[in-house]
Motif scaffolding. Structure first.
Motif, PDB file in Angstrom:
ATOM      1  N   GLU A  94       0.967  -1.185  -0.014  1.00 48.23           N
ATOM      2  CA  GLU A  94      -0.005  -0.201   0.130  1.00 48.23           C
ATOM      3  C   GLU A  94       0.857   1.218  -0.063  1.00 48.23           C
ATOM      4  O   GLU A  94       0.555   2.155  -0.715  1.00 48.23           O
ATOM      5  CB  GLU A  94      -0.916  -0.004   1.134  1.00 48.23           C
ATOM      6  CG  GLU A  94      -2.068   0.930   1.094  1.00 48.23           C
ATOM      7  CD  GLU A  94      -2.910   0.926   0.180  1.00 48.23           C
ATOM      8  OE1 GLU A  94      -3.458   2.021  -0.531  1.00 48.23           O
ATOM      9  OE2 GLU A  94      -3.239  -0.042  -0.402  1.00 48.23           O
ATOM     10  N   SER A  95       1.937   1.349   0.628  1.00 53.60           N
ATOM     11  CA  SER A  95       2.961   2.613   0.843  1.00 53.60           C
ATOM     12  C   SER A  95       3.705   2.657  -0.558  1.00 53.60           C
ATOM     13  O   SER A  95       3.846   3.743  -0.991  1.00 53.60           O
ATOM     14  CB  SER A  95       3.911   2.207   1.961  1.00 53.60           C
ATOM     15  OG  SER A  95       4.696   3.135   1.887  1.00 53.60           O
ATOM     16  N   TYR A  96       3.834   1.473  -1.178  1.00 53.15           N
ATOM     17  CA  TYR A  96       4.678   1.483  -2.558  1.00 53.15           C
ATOM     18  C   TYR A  96       3.688   2.138  -3.350  1.00 53.15           C
ATOM     19  O   TYR A  96       3.953   2.998  -4.409  1.00 53.15           O
ATOM     20  CB  TYR A  96       4.919   0.276  -2.914  1.00 53.15           C
ATOM     21  CG  TYR A  96       5.766   0.190  -4.403  1.00 53.15           C
ATOM     22  CD1 TYR A  96       6.747   0.516  -4.623  1.00 53.15           C
ATOM     23  CD2 TYR A  96       4.593  -0.413  -5.398  1.00 53.15           C
ATOM     24  CE1 TYR A  96       7.185   0.581  -5.852  1.00 53.15           C
ATOM     25  CE2 TYR A  96       5.163  -0.364  -6.663  1.00 53.15           C
ATOM     26  CZ  TYR A  96       6.243  -0.051  -6.972  1.00 53.15           C
ATOM     27  OH  TYR A  96       6.975   0.011  -8.182  1.00 53.15           O
ATOM     28  N   LYS A  97       2.206   1.624  -3.297  1.00 53.66           N
ATOM     29  CA  LYS A  97       1.419   2.066  -4.476  1.00 53.66           C
ATOM     30  C   LYS A  97       1.157   3.914  -4.233  1.00 53.66           C
ATOM     31  O   LYS A  97       0.821   4.408  -5.193  1.00 53.66           O
ATOM     32  CB  LYS A  97       0.049   1.274  -4.008  1.00 53.66           C
ATOM     33  CG  LYS A  97       0.034  -0.077  -4.584  1.00 53.66           C
ATOM     34  CD  LYS A  97      -1.593  -0.630  -4.597  1.00 53.66           C
ATOM     35  CE  LYS A  97      -1.424  -1.995  -5.176  1.00 53.66           C
ATOM     36  NZ  LYS A  97      -2.750  -2.766  -4.982  1.00 53.66           N
ATOM     37  N   LYS A  98       1.124   3.747  -3.104  1.00 46.99           N
ATOM     38  CA  LYS A  98       0.899   5.690  -2.596  1.00 46.99           C
ATOM     39  C   LYS A  98       1.959   6.390  -3.236  1.00 46.99           C
ATOM     40  O   LYS A  98       1.665   7.431  -3.902  1.00 46.99           O
ATOM     41  CB  LYS A  98       0.787   5.889  -1.285  1.00 46.99           C
ATOM     42  CG  LYS A  98      -0.729   5.419  -0.633  1.00 46.99           C
ATOM     43  CD  LYS A  98      -0.802   5.686   0.855  1.00 46.99           C
ATOM     44  CE  LYS A  98      -2.306   5.237   1.649  1.00 46.99           C
ATOM     45  NZ  LYS A  98      -1.873   5.362   2.981  1.00 46.99           N
ATOM     46  N   LYS A  99       3.235   5.806  -2.956  1.00 41.05           N
ATOM     47  CA  LYS A  99       4.218   6.493  -3.541  1.00 41.05           C
ATOM     48  C   LYS A  99       4.518   6.480  -5.133  1.00 41.05           C
ATOM     49  O   LYS A  99       4.898   7.598  -5.702  1.00 41.05           O
ATOM     50  CB  LYS A  99       5.732   5.999  -2.835  1.00 41.05           C
ATOM     51  CG  LYS A  99       5.972   6.253  -1.534  1.00 41.05           C
ATOM     52  CD  LYS A  99       7.285   5.256  -1.192  1.00 41.05           C
ATOM     53  CE  LYS A  99       7.453   5.548   0.431  1.00 41.05           C
ATOM     54  NZ  LYS A  99       8.632   4.936   0.908  1.00 41.05           N
TER      55      LYS A  99
END
Length: 275
Positions: free
Chosen positions: A53-58
């Motif tokens: 999820e963090s990667y997708k946001k970035k």
């Protein structure tokens, strides 16, 4: 103090749970392994989902920044085109008109001088046409009120009379699926691909199709030229085309070989325009 008096001050349920745990621990510990394994798996899964999820946001933020940068670059390009077009029209166009008037007002002492002046007038007229054509290419006239497909039709009609390449242009029924700015980008895409054919393809024939479909626009550009390597050839023109296509949310497919080049572009139609 006796054990009985000590336990009197501790609630029975927690005490029993603690005594049960230590008794269990002192016994067979292997019974806890499945439970520990399940909780470890859940923990790793939660951590993995968090990382994804963090990667997708970035990635989303990065793509937004890239898109904004591309939009800014395109806006700068259009502003520069308008400035150059204005300079060509106001300065060079006016200067050529003044030269023509002066040449026409001169009195010549011989037929030879008059013939030379006539040749110069023809050259001035030809240069004026080239300036008007360059200005037209930079900023198409009446773009806000005229469909870009009609402007393309006019452009390819003029190409037939002054180019060694036979251009065939086809467009089905025009539909107002795009904003004026988006149509300007579409116009730039077709023009850039056409200029690439004229400059590099060494073709004798080319076909440009602009097809309006319910949910997308298809642009197909074909030529019978020498082709190019899609893996190594990334000139400024093609990079500009790819940037504009991405800005419109579309995709581009290129097939090139010794028998020619075919470029197919799909541009999606937004729901508000499709309905």
């Amino acid at each position: 103090m006796s054990t009985h008096l000590f336990t009197h001050f501790i609630p029975s349920t927690p005490l029993q749970a603690a005594m049960h745990f230590f008794e269990y621990k002192s016994g067979d510990v292997t019974g806890l392994l499945p439970l520990l394994g399940i909780w470890s798996f859940i923990f790793v899964l939660i951590l993995l989902l968090y990382k994804i999820e963090s990667y997708k946001k970035k990635e989303f933020l990065l793509l937004n920044r890239i898109h904004e940068q591309q939009e800014l670059e395109l806006n700068i390009q259009e502003a520069e085109r308008r400035r150059i077009a204005a300079d060509l029209h106001d300065e060079i166009g006016s200067s050529l008109a003044a030269i023509r008037i002066n040449l026409q007002s001169l009195h010549y002492s011989s037929a030879h001088d008059e013939q030379r002046a006539t040749t110069l007038l023809e050259l001035v007229d030809q240069t004026s046409q080239n300036v008007r054509r360059a200005t037209h290419n930079l900023i198409p006239p009446h773009f806000e009120t005229t469909p870009f497909t009609s402007i393309l039709q006019s452009y390819f009609s003029s190409l037939d009379s002054r180019n060694t390449i036979a251009f065939h242009y086809y467009c089905n029924a025009y539909q107002r699926h795009f904003t004026t700015r988006q149509e300007l980008l579409l116009y730039r895409i077709v023009m850039e691909l056409t200029h690439n054919i004229i400059r590099h393809a060494k073709a004798s024939e080319a076909t440009i199709q602009v097809l309006f479909c319910p949910t997308y626009l298809e642009i197909m550009v074909e030529d019978n030229g020498i082709g190019f390597s899609t893996a190594t050839h990334q000139g400024i023109g093609l990079i500009s085309v790819h940037t504009r296509v991405r800005s419109l949310g579309g995709n581009i497919h290129t097939d090139s070989g010794r028998c020619g080049t075919t470029i197919i572009i799909h541009i999606p139609v937004s729901c508000e325009h499709a309905c």
